[in-house]
Design a protein around this motif. Structure first.
Motif, mmCIF file in Angstrom:
data_model
loop_
_atom_site.group_PDB
_atom_site.id
_atom_site.type_symbol
_atom_site.label_atom_id
_atom_site.label_comp_id
_atom_site.label_asym_id
_atom_site.label_seq_id
_atom_site.Cartn_x
_atom_site.Cartn_y
_atom_site.Cartn_z
ATOM 1 N N TYR A 100 34.875 -15.886 57.649
ATOM 2 C CA TYR A 100 34.475 -15.125 56.459
ATOM 3 C C TYR A 100 35.660 -14.371 55.863
ATOM 4 O O TYR A 100 35.769 -14.238 54.643
ATOM 5 N N PHE A 101 36.564 -13.903 56.708
ATOM 6 C CA PHE A 101 37.725 -13.179 56.209
ATOM 7 C C PHE A 101 38.642 -14.097 55.408
ATOM 8 O O PHE A 101 39.153 -13.726 54.346
ATOM 9 N N SER A 102 38.847 -15.314 55.908
ATOM 10 C CA SER A 102 39.782 -16.248 55.269
ATOM 11 C C SER A 102 39.116 -17.202 54.287
ATOM 12 O O SER A 102 39.808 -17.908 53.541
ATOM 13 N N GLY A 103 37.771 -17.248 54.293
ATOM 14 C CA GLY A 103 37.069 -18.160 53.397
ATOM 15 C C GLY A 103 37.135 -19.604 53.837
ATOM 16 O O GLY A 103 37.156 -20.507 53.007
ATOM 17 N N GLN A 104 37.148 -19.850 55.141
ATOM 18 C CA GLN A 104 37.171 -21.216 55.670
ATOM 19 C C GLN A 104 35.764 -21.634 56.067
ATOM 20 O O GLN A 104 35.172 -21.059 56.984
ATOM 21 N N GLY A 105 35.215 -22.611 55.367
ATOM 22 C CA GLY A 105 33.892 -23.121 55.705
ATOM 23 C C GLY A 105 32.750 -22.289 55.170
ATOM 24 O O GLY A 105 31.597 -22.710 55.213
ATOM 25 N N VAL A 106 33.067 -21.100 54.696
ATOM 26 C CA VAL A 106 32.087 -20.178 54.109
ATOM 27 C C VAL A 106 32.770 -19.457 52.954
ATOM 28 O O VAL A 106 34.005 -19.376 52.911
ATOM 29 N N PRO A 107 32.010 -18.920 52.014
ATOM 30 C CA PRO A 107 32.643 -18.130 50.957
ATOM 31 C C PRO A 107 33.328 -16.897 51.546
ATOM 32 O O PRO A 107 32.799 -16.266 52.469
ATOM 33 N N GLN A 108 34.508 -16.567 51.045
ATOM 34 C CA GLN A 108 35.206 -15.380 51.544
ATOM 35 C C GLN A 108 34.353 -14.141 51.288
ATOM 36 O O GLN A 108 33.866 -13.914 50.184
ATOM 37 N N ASN A 109 34.160 -13.359 52.341
ATOM 38 C CA ASN A 109 33.313 -12.177 52.230
ATOM 39 C C ASN A 109 33.747 -11.170 53.297
ATOM 40 O O ASN A 109 33.469 -11.350 54.479
ATOM 41 N N TYR A 110 34.463 -10.134 52.873
ATOM 42 C CA TYR A 110 34.980 -9.155 53.827
ATOM 43 C C TYR A 110 33.857 -8.366 54.499
ATOM 44 O O TYR A 110 33.995 -7.960 55.664
ATOM 45 N N GLN A 111 32.758 -8.146 53.784
ATOM 46 C CA GLN A 111 31.642 -7.421 54.392
ATOM 47 C C GLN A 111 31.040 -8.217 55.555
ATOM 48 O O GLN A 111 30.729 -7.657 56.607
ATOM 49 N N SER A 112 30.903 -9.529 55.357
ATOM 50 C CA SER A 112 30.379 -10.377 56.431
ATOM 51 C C SER A 112 31.375 -10.462 57.588
ATOM 52 O O SER A 112 30.979 -10.473 58.759
ATOM 53 N N ALA A 113 32.667 -10.513 57.255
ATOM 54 C CA ALA A 113 33.692 -10.515 58.308
ATOM 55 C C ALA A 113 33.570 -9.248 59.141
ATOM 56 O O ALA A 113 33.601 -9.303 60.385
ATOM 57 N N ALA A 114 33.412 -8.117 58.473
ATOM 58 C CA ALA A 114 33.284 -6.837 59.186
ATOM 59 C C ALA A 114 32.041 -6.826 60.063
ATOM 60 O O ALA A 114 32.072 -6.341 61.206
ATOM 61 N N MET A 115 30.947 -7.359 59.549
ATOM 62 C CA MET A 115 29.693 -7.372 60.306
ATOM 63 C C MET A 115 29.831 -8.171 61.601
ATOM 64 O O MET A 115 29.454 -7.692 62.685
ATOM 65 N N PHE A 116 30.392 -9.378 61.496
ATOM 66 C CA PHE A 116 30.512 -10.212 62.693
ATOM 67 C C PHE A 116 31.586 -9.686 63.645
ATOM 68 O O PHE A 116 31.413 -9.740 64.871
ATOM 69 N N TRP A 117 32.699 -9.183 63.107
ATOM 70 C CA TRP A 117 33.710 -8.614 63.992
ATOM 71 C C TRP A 117 33.186 -7.382 64.714
ATOM 72 O O TRP A 117 33.513 -7.154 65.875
ATOM 73 N N ARG A 118 32.350 -6.595 64.032
ATOM 74 C CA ARG A 118 31.778 -5.424 64.701
ATOM 75 C C ARG A 118 30.875 -5.849 65.863
ATOM 76 O O ARG A 118 30.921 -5.270 66.947
ATOM 77 N N LYS A 119 30.039 -6.861 65.615
ATOM 78 C CA LYS A 119 29.160 -7.348 66.680
ATOM 79 C C LYS A 119 29.971 -7.800 67.888
ATOM 80 O O LYS A 119 29.628 -7.506 69.042
ATOM 81 N N ALA A 120 31.066 -8.527 67.642
ATOM 82 C CA ALA A 120 31.909 -9.005 68.739
ATOM 83 C C ALA A 120 32.678 -7.858 69.378
ATOM 84 O O ALA A 120 32.811 -7.781 70.611
ATOM 85 N N ALA A 121 33.189 -6.946 68.556
ATOM 86 C CA ALA A 121 33.964 -5.806 69.068
ATOM 87 C C ALA A 121 33.119 -4.932 69.977
ATOM 88 O O ALA A 121 33.602 -4.413 70.993
#
Length: 222
Positions: A100-121
């Protein structure tokens, strides 16, 4: 990147109360992958992934992302990572955050990147902790906060993640989210520099140039 070995251990725990045949199939898939028999690995992972096994879904995502046994397809990789991430797989959550951060395979979306990274973090995934800290540092997908960035960099840095150590040193050197402290800046920059991170070597040298003779003596206590 999470290794297949670590995923095997996770699966052994997961399947303690399950069929030994399923565990055997998973080991068959992993062994086939490790010897380069990607066709067999793909077939075995796919069968288990279709039954909802998050470890197989994660590994199938990796195969599509790297083009092992299949043409590279970031869309397919993201789809399988999402299935595993929805079941709480930290590795899949971390990879999906990157996509999601880089827009590979999905539309680039920093909010979604933050959501998934938070879950993993929050599951102690070290790269995700560093990446979430970087989002807070730069205000991408989250409200910019040096204090939050510091929290996540600190977690990753204490586990030896060099880039997090460098960033933590940078924040101490400049007083971002914490009181300026050249001794702590030197300590963290040095730890990252010891791992060969060039920017950390430069940061350490810059910090030394700023330190007073008293602080130079104090740093040697660490």
């Amino acid at each position: 990147m999470i290794s297949f070995v670590s995923k095997i251990l996770a699966t052994i725990t997961l399947f303690l109360g399950c069929s030994l045949f399923a565990l055997a199939d998973y080991k068959t898939a992993v062994n086939a992958h490790n010897r380069g028999d990607y066709a067999t690995a793909l077939r075995e992972f796919k069968a288990l992934a279709d039954k909802g096994d998050p470890n197989s879904q994660f590994n199938l995502g990796q195969m599509y992302a790297s083009g092992k046994g299949v043409p590279i397809s970031y869309e397919a990789a993201a789809s399988w990572f999402l299935k595993a991430a929805t079941q709480g797989d930290a590795g899949a959550q971390s990879f999906l955050g990157q996509m999601y951060f880089s827009g590979q395979g999905v539309p680039q979306n920093y909010q979604s990147a933050a959501m998934f990274w938070r879950k993993a973090a929050e599951q102690d995934d070290t790269p995700a902790q560093f990446n979430l800290g970087s989002l807070y540092l730069n205000g991408q997908g989250v409200t910019q906060s040096y204090k939050e960035a510091l929290v996540w960099f600190d977690k990753a840095a204490r586990k030896g993640f060099a880039m997090a150590q460098n960033n933590l040193g940078f924040m101490y050197a400049n007083g971002y989210g914490v009181s300026q402290n050249y001794v702590q800046a030197y300590v963290w920059a040095s730890r990252a520099a010891a791992q060969g991170l060039n920017q950390a070597i430069q940061l350490r040298n810059d910090v030394v140039a700023r330190m007073t003779p008293f602080k130079l003596l104090k740093r040697n206590a660490y």
